[in-house]
Motif scaffolding. Structure first.
Motif, PDB file in Angstrom:
ATOM      1  N   ASP A   1     -98.395 -51.250   6.598  1.00 53.84           N
ATOM      2  CA  ASP A   1     -98.791 -51.362   8.071  1.00 53.84           C
ATOM      3  C   ASP A   1     -98.549 -52.737   8.776  1.00 53.84           C
ATOM      4  OD1 ASP A   1    -100.818 -52.967   6.757  1.00 53.84           O
ATOM      5  OD2 ASP A   1    -102.292 -52.517   8.110  1.00 53.84           O
TER       6      ASP A   1
ATOM      7  N   ASP B   1     -90.548 -50.021   9.051  1.00 49.53           N
ATOM      8  CA  ASP B   1     -90.777 -49.203  10.434  1.00 49.53           C
ATOM      9  C   ASP B   1     -89.099 -49.207  10.932  1.00 49.53           C
ATOM     10  OD1 ASP B   1     -90.975 -48.232  13.230  1.00 49.53           O
ATOM     11  OD2 ASP B   1     -92.925 -49.185  13.061  1.00 49.53           O
TER      12      ASP B   1
ATOM     13  N   ARG C   1     -98.434 -54.323   1.892  1.00 52.00           N
ATOM     14  CA  ARG C   1     -99.186 -53.504   2.951  1.00 52.00           C
ATOM     15  C   ARG C   1     -98.251 -53.071   3.935  1.00 52.00           C
ATOM     16  NH1 ARG C   1    -103.934 -56.390   5.865  1.00 52.00           N
ATOM     17  NH2 ARG C   1    -103.577 -54.963   7.193  1.00 52.00           N
TER      18      ARG C   1
END
Length: 99
Positions: free
Chosen positions: A78, A9, A76
């Motif tokens: 997320d 991110d 993952r």
């Protein structure tokens, strides 16, 4: 010369450097297209700044041939991660490289 990190991110990673490390200015680019070996393409979100003479680069792999960046991140996407990717030095000659 350069410290490069990879992340899941980019926006959050930039916030970590701003809030925790006091690095205020970042140029960020979304979905930057990079050519890869052969005729491939990689899309990345990219952050760049300088801290004195040190270039700080943050890469978020997006799509295409991004395994070189994604390999250090959790499977993952997320889960937030910010990991060291590489350190680069500038050399002035091939003799210096050979040493």
């Amino acid at each position: 010369m350069q410290l490069a990190c990879v992340t899941t991110d980019l926006e959050r990673a930039v916030s970590v450097f701003r809030d925790d490390q006091g690095v205020r200015e970042f140029a960020t680019f979304d979905s930057l297209q990079l050519p890869t070996v052969g005729s491939g393409q990689a899309a990345i979100n990219w952050g760049l700044t300088y801290v004195g003479d040190l270039q700080l680069e943050i890469v978020q792999p997006v799509s295409g041939e991004v395994d070189v960046f994604r390999a250090l991140l959790p499977e993952r996407s997320d889960r937030f991660a910010l990991r060291s990717h590489h350190i680069a030095s500038q050399l002035d000659s091939t003799d210096e490289y050979d040493r």
